[in-house]
Design an enzyme around this catalytic site. Sequence first.
Site, PDB file in Angstrom:
ATOM      1  N   TYR A 141     -34.746   6.757   5.501  1.00 24.02           N
ATOM      2  CA  TYR A 141     -35.096   7.585   6.618  1.00 24.02           C
ATOM      3  C   TYR A 141     -35.524   9.154   6.898  1.00 24.02           C
ATOM      4  O   TYR A 141     -35.437   9.285   8.645  1.00 24.02           O
ATOM      5  CB  TYR A 141     -33.935   6.740   7.431  1.00 24.02           C
ATOM      6  CG  TYR A 141     -32.638   7.217   6.823  1.00 24.02           C
ATOM      7  CD1 TYR A 141     -32.572   8.205   7.288  1.00 24.02           C
ATOM      8  CD2 TYR A 141     -32.442   6.242   6.666  1.00 24.02           C
ATOM      9  CE1 TYR A 141     -30.979   8.989   6.318  1.00 24.02           C
ATOM     10  CE2 TYR A 141     -30.660   6.030   6.642  1.00 24.02           C
ATOM     11  CZ  TYR A 141     -30.406   7.398   6.186  1.00 24.02           C
ATOM     12  OH  TYR A 141     -28.644   7.058   5.466  1.00 24.02           O
ATOM     13  N   LYS A 147     -33.697  10.119  17.301  1.00 24.49           N
ATOM     14  CA  LYS A 147     -33.998  11.545  16.937  1.00 24.49           C
ATOM     15  C   LYS A 147     -34.728  12.379  17.316  1.00 24.49           C
ATOM     16  O   LYS A 147     -36.210  11.445  17.973  1.00 24.49           O
ATOM     17  CB  LYS A 147     -34.420  11.367  15.347  1.00 24.49           C
ATOM     18  CG  LYS A 147     -33.952  10.581  13.883  1.00 24.49           C
ATOM     19  CD  LYS A 147     -34.213  10.700  12.701  1.00 24.49           C
ATOM     20  CE  LYS A 147     -33.152   9.471  11.774  1.00 24.49           C
ATOM     21  NZ  LYS A 147     -33.277   9.228  10.872  1.00 24.49           N
ATOM     22  N   LYS A 174     -28.609   2.396  12.626  1.00 26.26           N
ATOM     23  CA  LYS A 174     -28.259   3.091  11.892  1.00 26.26           C
ATOM     24  C   LYS A 174     -27.241   1.854  10.650  1.00 26.26           C
ATOM     25  O   LYS A 174     -26.948   1.072  11.260  1.00 26.26           O
ATOM     26  CB  LYS A 174     -26.973   3.548  12.529  1.00 26.26           C
ATOM     27  CG  LYS A 174     -25.752   4.288  12.007  1.00 26.26           C
ATOM     28  CD  LYS A 174     -24.935   5.121  12.414  1.00 26.26           C
ATOM     29  CE  LYS A 174     -24.218   6.039  11.985  1.00 26.26           C
ATOM     30  NZ  LYS A 174     -23.998   5.989  10.473  1.00 26.26           N
ATOM     31  N   ASP A 229     -25.246   0.543   7.315  1.00 28.83           N
ATOM     32  CA  ASP A 229     -24.031   1.005   7.486  1.00 28.83           C
ATOM     33  C   ASP A 229     -24.176   0.510   5.708  1.00 28.83           C
ATOM     34  O   ASP A 229     -23.107  -0.427   5.285  1.00 28.83           O
ATOM     35  CB  ASP A 229     -23.436  -0.712   8.500  1.00 28.83           C
ATOM     36  CG  ASP A 229     -22.068  -0.003   7.745  1.00 28.83           C
ATOM     37  OD1 ASP A 229     -20.939   1.693   7.572  1.00 28.83           O
ATOM     38  OD2 ASP A 229     -20.583  -0.922   8.677  1.00 28.83           O
ATOM     39  N   CYS A 280       6.381 -26.999  -8.497  1.00 35.37           N
ATOM     40  CA  CYS A 280       5.290 -27.625  -6.721  1.00 35.37           C
ATOM     41  C   CYS A 280       3.911 -27.588  -7.690  1.00 35.37           C
ATOM     42  O   CYS A 280       3.409 -26.257  -7.710  1.00 35.37           O
ATOM     43  CB  CYS A 280       5.429 -25.323  -6.171  1.00 35.37           C
ATOM     44  SG  CYS A 280       4.360 -25.848  -4.231  1.00 35.37           S
ATOM     45  N   CYS A 334       7.801 -20.426  -1.553  1.00 37.43           N
ATOM     46  CA  CYS A 334       8.178 -21.295  -2.147  1.00 37.43           C
ATOM     47  C   CYS A 334       9.138 -21.188  -3.846  1.00 37.43           C
ATOM     48  O   CYS A 334       8.298 -20.322  -4.316  1.00 37.43           O
ATOM     49  CB  CYS A 334       6.889 -22.212  -2.607  1.00 37.43           C
ATOM     50  SG  CYS A 334       7.944 -23.632  -3.591  1.00 37.43           S
ATOM     51  N   LYS A 385     -22.292   4.437  18.047  1.00 37.95           N
ATOM     52  CA  LYS A 385     -22.217   3.422  17.830  1.00 37.95           C
ATOM     53  C   LYS A 385     -21.890   2.412  17.726  1.00 37.95           C
ATOM     54  O   LYS A 385     -21.228   2.708  19.868  1.00 37.95           O
ATOM     55  CB  LYS A 385     -20.735   4.601  16.756  1.00 37.95           C
ATOM     56  CG  LYS A 385     -21.035   5.234  15.732  1.00 37.95           C
ATOM     57  CD  LYS A 385     -20.803   5.345  14.501  1.00 37.95           C
ATOM     58  CE  LYS A 385     -19.465   5.091  13.709  1.00 37.95           C
ATOM     59  NZ  LYS A 385     -19.163   4.931  12.386  1.00 37.95           N
ATOM     60  N   GLU A 389     -30.257   4.771   3.420  1.00 39.32           N
ATOM     61  CA  GLU A 389     -28.977   4.176   2.762  1.00 39.32           C
ATOM     62  C   GLU A 389     -28.853   3.092   1.974  1.00 39.32           C
ATOM     63  O   GLU A 389     -30.200   2.678   1.594  1.00 39.32           O
ATOM     64  CB  GLU A 389     -28.649   3.761   4.188  1.00 39.32           C
ATOM     65  CG  GLU A 389     -27.123   2.899   4.690  1.00 39.32           C
ATOM     66  CD  GLU A 389     -26.543   4.692   4.869  1.00 39.32           C
ATOM     67  OE1 GLU A 389     -26.963   6.407   5.377  1.00 39.32           O
ATOM     68  OE2 GLU A 389     -25.384   4.807   5.111  1.00 39.32           O
ATOM     69  N   CYS A 411       8.219 -25.819   1.683  1.00 40.87           N
ATOM     70  CA  CYS A 411       7.147 -26.094   1.375  1.00 40.87           C
ATOM     71  C   CYS A 411       6.009 -27.212   1.443  1.00 40.87           C
ATOM     72  O   CYS A 411       6.080 -28.428   1.478  1.00 40.87           O
ATOM     73  CB  CYS A 411       7.278 -25.909   0.062  1.00 40.87           C
ATOM     74  SG  CYS A 411       5.587 -25.873  -1.203  1.00 40.87           S
ATOM     75  N   GLU A 457     -33.750   4.229  16.526  1.00 39.56           N
ATOM     76  CA  GLU A 457     -33.423   3.223  14.371  1.00 39.56           C
ATOM     77  C   GLU A 457     -32.390   2.848  14.401  1.00 39.56           C
ATOM     78  O   GLU A 457     -30.995   3.118  14.978  1.00 39.56           O
ATOM     79  CB  GLU A 457     -33.782   4.383  13.461  1.00 39.56           C
ATOM     80  CG  GLU A 457     -35.244   5.395  13.443  1.00 39.56           C
ATOM     81  CD  GLU A 457     -35.139   6.630  12.368  1.00 39.56           C
ATOM     82  OE1 GLU A 457     -34.371   6.794  11.801  1.00 39.56           O
ATOM     83  OE2 GLU A 457     -36.092   7.607  12.162  1.00 39.56           O
ATOM     84  N   CYS A 477       5.538 -29.162  -1.889  1.00 37.26           N
ATOM     85  CA  CYS A 477       6.689 -29.986  -2.466  1.00 37.26           C
ATOM     86  C   CYS A 477       8.393 -30.213  -1.430  1.00 37.26           C
ATOM     87  O   CYS A 477       9.436 -31.277  -2.797  1.00 37.26           O
ATOM     88  CB  CYS A 477       6.191 -28.587  -4.126  1.00 37.26           C
ATOM     89  SG  CYS A 477       7.730 -27.797  -3.415  1.00 37.26           S
TER      90      CYS A 477
END
Length: 704
Positions: free
Chosen positions: A244, A307, A134, A136, A449, A443, A331, A192, A425, A132, A428
């Site tokens: 699940y 499983k 997984k 998250d 500005c 800045c 994973k 989940e 900047c 299956e 400006c």
Amino acid sequence: MAGTHDDMMTQDQARIRAEELRRVISENNRLYYVENAPQISDYDYDMLMNELIAIERQFPALVTPDSPTMRVGSDLRESPSAGREPVQKEFLQFPHRYPMLSLGNTYDIGEVEDFAGRVSRAIDSPFSFSCELKFDGTAICLTYRDGALFRALTRGDGTVGDDVTENVRHIKNIPQTLRGSGYPEEFEIRGEIYMPYEAFDRLNKERERDEDPPFANPRNAASGSLKLLDPSEVGHRGLECTLYHLLGESLPFATHDEALGAAASWGLPVSDKRKICRNIHEIEEYIAYWDKERKFLPFATDGIVIKVNELDFQKTLGYTSKFPRWAVAYKFKAEQALTRVLSIDYQVGRTGAVTPVANLEPVQLAGTVVKRATLHNLDQMSALDIRIGDRVYVEKGGEIIPKITGVEPAMRDGSEVRPVFPDRCPYCGTPLVRDDGEAKFFCPNSAGCPQQIKGKMVHFLSRKAMNVLAGDATIDQLYSLGLASSPADLYSLTGEDLLRLDGWKERSAARFLKSLSDSRNVPFDHVLYALGIRYVGESTARELALHFGNMDALMAASREDLLQVADIGEVIADSVTAYFADARNREQIERLRTAGLRFSMEDAKSPDSDILAGMTIVISGVFSISRDEMKRLIAANGGKNSSSLSGKTAFLLAGSKPGPEKIQKATGLGIKVISEEEFMKMISPAPSADKDSTEKHGQLSLFD
Ligand code: IVH
């Protein structure tokens, strides 16, 4: 009834009655709020609630944190934090019937082979694996009793979980009641809860616009959302669930796959991506397939779970103290994408901080298209030795904005250009400064500005601040047309001014003016936050507002006075004193005071008007402001809120999707139904109420 409780009631009798009341009230809440099918009258409901309130008042020791009288964010009681960021609350906790264990994890396919080998040696008959995705997200354990969702618990510490049932009831693909037949009288099903990328992007955009810290990833967003205070807010977050693992006493299934198939037939959300594999080769094929395909799924997966499918064999294999011996998780490595740096922008925020941001050739990464990645600061750029035109690896770490994790120098063809960090900047031209110990350049031209000025106005109007509906583009135009260059200027805008904006018509102008006018009701702590004083976020603003009570007291506060406030340290104290010491800031504040903003916590309590005096008003449905805020407006204009319609009701204030029962009942009783728009007109101060609003309402009426 509340008044009929005789003083002779013992604490034990009271406890029993309180428990009964809580049960009945919760069930009716569910029928009302979730099923939209109330089964008792509002009056009877109010009587139950009043009785519970009376018992809790008489026996404070009996108050439980889950009591419906305590529940903030629902419609039952005015929320003390109305209009503020929904916070996480303390949840009731319940023990898990079966411990909620985690899975042994590996990134190594060799260890999956070891797992399959171990299982084969322990079982000497034919068996299979269920492979299956997984998911998250955040684990959830649902209990169904007699075909209805009874309880939802988080994993907690694996033994005891938080009761998030009311929140889970607002997740669209979790059924309240099962369909079909043959389900056990009581069972648990685990799975989940996750936030699909689309919902995640939408939520974060909204949060960024409101200047709330965005969630780092969909998993955090899911677990944060699941623990929100207001269940209906959970409903807006777009969470989904995949289940699940079915658990229960003597379940009539031979395999896990069969159990999930049955669950699906009862209407429970089960993944159709699972596959029965007979050997390690099929498992490896499944892993390889999903390692590629997961990039096209609309939600995050971080691996594959393998499983043992036969439930008898699961039993034989059993558990270690932490994990099942019959399952393992493989994973996936963090997704990376290789792309090219097109250019580097140097963004200037409202505080003047300069952040280098790389513009990238768009690339697909973990469910979204990435076009930009932060380079944080000059030191980071130097560490990477990054050049414009470089091929770079981007990764989504825990952070919100993808980061560049590496450069591929071997792919350079000589056309790459070393970036030059600006010394002025970009907006400006003011020379940038970097204070000792600071990673960022700033800045210093905060008053002149354009980027900082616009940023300050955007912040000022944002939802958690003055809550005025306006996007960055509006502010851009207002600034470039010379119509507004400070928050106070916004309150002098006229309808004519606004009609000069690209694409603006009378309606949009009127809406904006109305929204500005409404912002005069925003509580003082929000006003304080709106000022954008460095280091004064929402909660600090609230602390300061509560401590000093009003703007004048805060402005008069010395550094020492500020340090007396809980959680205010030297950095904040210095920032606040520096802000108020600046004559330009003080001038802004005086202009905002004249514009009629709330400068005191007390202001909120004095009525805006008595237009609704003597009227009992019932609200129903969804409004453009929160229901709490709507009730506050009613009270602030002298009206009385009630949840039940009766002969005494002046009118039903109906938002979108009002309760059909309410509309029916109002019609039956001959009670007027008023829209939000009509209501807002009703409570708008008359043109002569004050000089400032005379102007604006004069303009507003142009458009009516
Ligand atoms: S089975 C006793 N199946 O991943 C084992 N878990 O890192 C029950 N998860 O605790 C878990 N997708 O929260 C299982 N298809 C899936 C899963 C899954 C995600 C989560 C779950 C688990 C964690 C382990």
